[in-house]
Design a protein around this motif. Sequence first.
Motif, short mmCIF file in Angstrom:
data_model
loop_
_atom_site.label_atom_id
_atom_site.label_comp_id
_atom_site.label_asym_id
_atom_site.label_seq_id
_atom_site.Cartn_x
_atom_site.Cartn_y
_atom_site.Cartn_z
N GLN A 1 0.85 -1.19 0.00
CA GLN A 1 0.00 0.00 0.00
C GLN A 1 0.88 1.25 0.00
OE1 GLN A 1 -3.56 -0.16 0.28
NE2 GLN A 1 -3.18 -2.33 -0.07
N ASP A 2 0.42 2.30 -0.64
CA ASP A 2 1.14 3.57 -0.56
C ASP A 2 0.75 4.34 0.69
OD1 ASP A 2 2.54 3.46 -3.15
OD2 ASP A 2 0.50 3.34 -3.91
N LEU A 3 -0.49 4.18 1.09
CA LEU A 3 -0.95 4.87 2.30
C LEU A 3 -1.99 4.01 3.02
CD1 LEU A 3 -1.04 7.59 3.99
CD2 LEU A 3 -3.03 8.18 2.60
N VAL A 4 -1.79 3.83 4.31
CA VAL A 4 -2.81 3.17 5.13
C VAL A 4 -3.27 4.18 6.17
CG1 VAL A 4 -3.31 1.29 6.75
CG2 VAL A 4 -1.79 0.88 4.80
N VAL A 5 -4.55 4.50 6.15
CA VAL A 5 -5.11 5.47 7.09
C VAL A 5 -5.84 4.68 8.17
CG1 VAL A 5 -6.73 7.40 7.37
CG2 VAL A 5 -5.41 7.18 5.26
N ILE A 6 -5.57 4.98 9.42
CA ILE A 6 -6.26 4.31 10.53
C ILE A 6 -7.43 5.19 10.96
CG2 ILE A 6 -6.02 3.23 12.81
CD1 ILE A 6 -4.02 2.07 10.85
N GLY A 7 -8.64 4.70 10.78
CA GLY A 7 -9.82 5.43 11.24
C GLY A 7 -10.58 6.07 10.09
N SER A 8 -11.86 5.76 10.01
CA SER A 8 -12.67 6.28 8.90
C SER A 8 -13.60 7.41 9.34
CB SER A 8 -13.48 5.15 8.26
OG SER A 8 -14.46 4.68 9.17
N LEU B 1 -11.01 9.99 6.30
CA LEU B 1 -11.54 9.91 4.94
C LEU B 1 -11.04 11.05 4.06
CD1 LEU B 1 -15.21 8.67 5.55
CD2 LEU B 1 -13.20 7.36 4.89
N PHE B 2 -10.95 12.25 4.63
CA PHE B 2 -10.44 13.38 3.85
C PHE B 2 -8.94 13.22 3.56
CE2 PHE B 2 -12.85 17.03 2.44
CZ PHE B 2 -14.12 16.62 2.78
N THR B 3 -8.22 12.63 4.51
CA THR B 3 -6.79 12.36 4.28
C THR B 3 -6.64 11.42 3.09
OG1 THR B 3 -6.35 12.62 6.63
CG2 THR B 3 -4.68 11.46 5.35
N ALA B 4 -7.42 10.34 3.12
CA ALA B 4 -7.36 9.34 2.03
C ALA B 4 -7.77 9.98 0.70
CB ALA B 4 -8.27 8.17 2.37
N LEU B 5 -8.84 10.75 0.74
CA LEU B 5 -9.36 11.38 -0.48
C LEU B 5 -8.33 12.35 -1.08
CD1 LEU B 5 -11.96 11.68 -2.23
CD2 LEU B 5 -12.57 13.61 -0.78
N ASN B 6 -7.76 13.20 -0.24
CA ASN B 6 -6.80 14.19 -0.75
C ASN B 6 -5.53 13.53 -1.27
OD1 ASN B 6 -8.10 16.66 -0.60
ND2 ASN B 6 -7.88 16.69 1.62
N TYR B 7 -5.09 12.49 -0.56
CA TYR B 7 -3.88 11.78 -1.02
C TYR B 7 -4.15 11.15 -2.39
CZ TYR B 7 0.27 8.87 -0.92
OH TYR B 7 1.48 8.30 -1.22
N LYS B 8 -5.32 10.56 -2.53
CA LYS B 8 -5.68 9.89 -3.79
C LYS B 8 -5.80 10.93 -4.93
CE LYS B 8 -7.09 6.03 -5.79
NZ LYS B 8 -6.19 4.92 -6.05
N LYS B 9 -6.33 12.11 -4.60
CA LYS B 9 -6.43 13.17 -5.62
C LYS B 9 -5.05 13.57 -6.11
CE LYS B 9 -10.71 15.63 -4.61
NZ LYS B 9 -11.24 16.73 -3.80
N GLN B 10 -4.11 13.67 -5.16
CA GLN B 10 -2.76 14.09 -5.52
C GLN B 10 -1.95 12.95 -6.15
OE1 GLN B 10 -1.00 15.84 -2.00
NE2 GLN B 10 -2.79 17.12 -1.74
N GLY C 1 -14.36 -0.42 13.86
CA GLY C 1 -15.75 -0.84 14.02
C GLY C 1 -16.37 -1.32 12.72
N VAL C 2 -17.53 -1.96 12.83
CA VAL C 2 -18.30 -2.32 11.64
C VAL C 2 -18.73 -1.03 10.95
CG1 VAL C 2 -20.38 -3.48 10.82
CG2 VAL C 2 -19.13 -4.41 12.77
N LEU C 3 -19.12 -0.05 11.77
CA LEU C 3 -19.39 1.31 11.29
C LEU C 3 -18.30 2.20 11.87
CD1 LEU C 3 -23.18 1.43 12.18
CD2 LEU C 3 -22.20 1.10 9.91
N PRO C 4 -18.11 3.41 11.34
CA PRO C 4 -17.19 4.34 12.01
C PRO C 4 -17.67 4.57 13.45
CG PRO C 4 -17.87 5.18 9.88
CD PRO C 4 -18.72 3.99 10.14
N PHE C 5 -16.76 4.44 14.41
CA PHE C 5 -17.16 4.47 15.82
C PHE C 5 -16.80 5.76 16.53
CE2 PHE C 5 -17.89 -0.08 17.61
CZ PHE C 5 -18.94 -0.24 16.73
N GLY C 6 -16.48 6.81 15.79
CA GLY C 6 -15.99 8.01 16.44
C GLY C 6 -16.98 9.16 16.45
N ALA C 7 -16.44 10.37 16.62
CA ALA C 7 -17.27 11.56 16.77
C ALA C 7 -17.98 11.95 15.47
CB ALA C 7 -16.41 12.73 17.25
N SER C 8 -17.38 11.59 14.33
CA SER C 8 -17.92 12.09 13.04
C SER C 8 -19.36 11.64 12.77
CB SER C 8 -17.03 11.65 11.88
OG SER C 8 -15.76 12.19 12.02
N THR C 9 -19.75 10.51 13.32
CA THR C 9 -21.13 10.06 13.09
C THR C 9 -21.99 10.22 14.34
OG1 THR C 9 -20.31 7.83 13.53
CG2 THR C 9 -20.65 8.42 11.22
#
Length: 145
Positions: A27-34, A39-48, A60-68
Amino acid sequence: MRTNKTSKNRTNVNISYWETDRYLGVQDLVVIGSGIVGLFTALNYKKQNPKAKVTVLERGVLPFGASTKNAGFACFGSLTELMQDLKTIPDKQVWETVSMRSKGLELLRKTLGDKAIDYKPWGGYELFDDANELERCMDKIPVYE
Ligand SMILES: Cc1cc2nc3c(=O)[nH]c(=O)nc-3n(C[C@H](O)[C@H](O)[C@H](O)COP(=O)(O)OP(=O)(O)OC[C@H]3O[C@@H](n4cnc5c(N)ncnc54)[C@H](O)[C@@H]3O)c2cc1C
């Protein structure tokens, strides 16, 4: 991250060729936490780096943090929150943070679109039960504008 393409791992679980290739391959980038940051880190890296292999891992099965779980307000800090911050954080740092929050919000709107995130520019309101506190805040508005 490099793994050899064997079909058994240490827990003796069978892993297919595709799972090995897609999930465990180099992998070029592994992001821990969705959450929103991951997600924006992954998206921006992929854009670049459009050809990069990017994986987002989530505990988690779903994102388990503050964002949801948050209240969904598109805010950069209410007057009382900012006044509270200014008591303990240097002024420059507080206003830099406000500026970053504002730019982040613009980026979020531009990336996802107002319709998709149901953005409504309704302004902000604060309730006060202390008239003196309200007056102190009102006095500060021209200073912060
Ligand atoms: C109750 C509440 C209300 C809020 N209201 C607002 C609001 O109205 N407006 C606003 O702008 N902000 C609000 N916030 C703040 C905002 O939600 C957070 O700042 C933002 O969501 C943080 O995003 P994040 O991606 O950094 O973290 P998170 O969204 O917490 O994402 C982190 C992710 O990483 C995962 N993770 C953690 N450890 C691991 C691991 N070891 N392996 C794999 N995955 C892992 C978690 O499961 C999670 O999905 C609120 C926060 C809370 C808690």
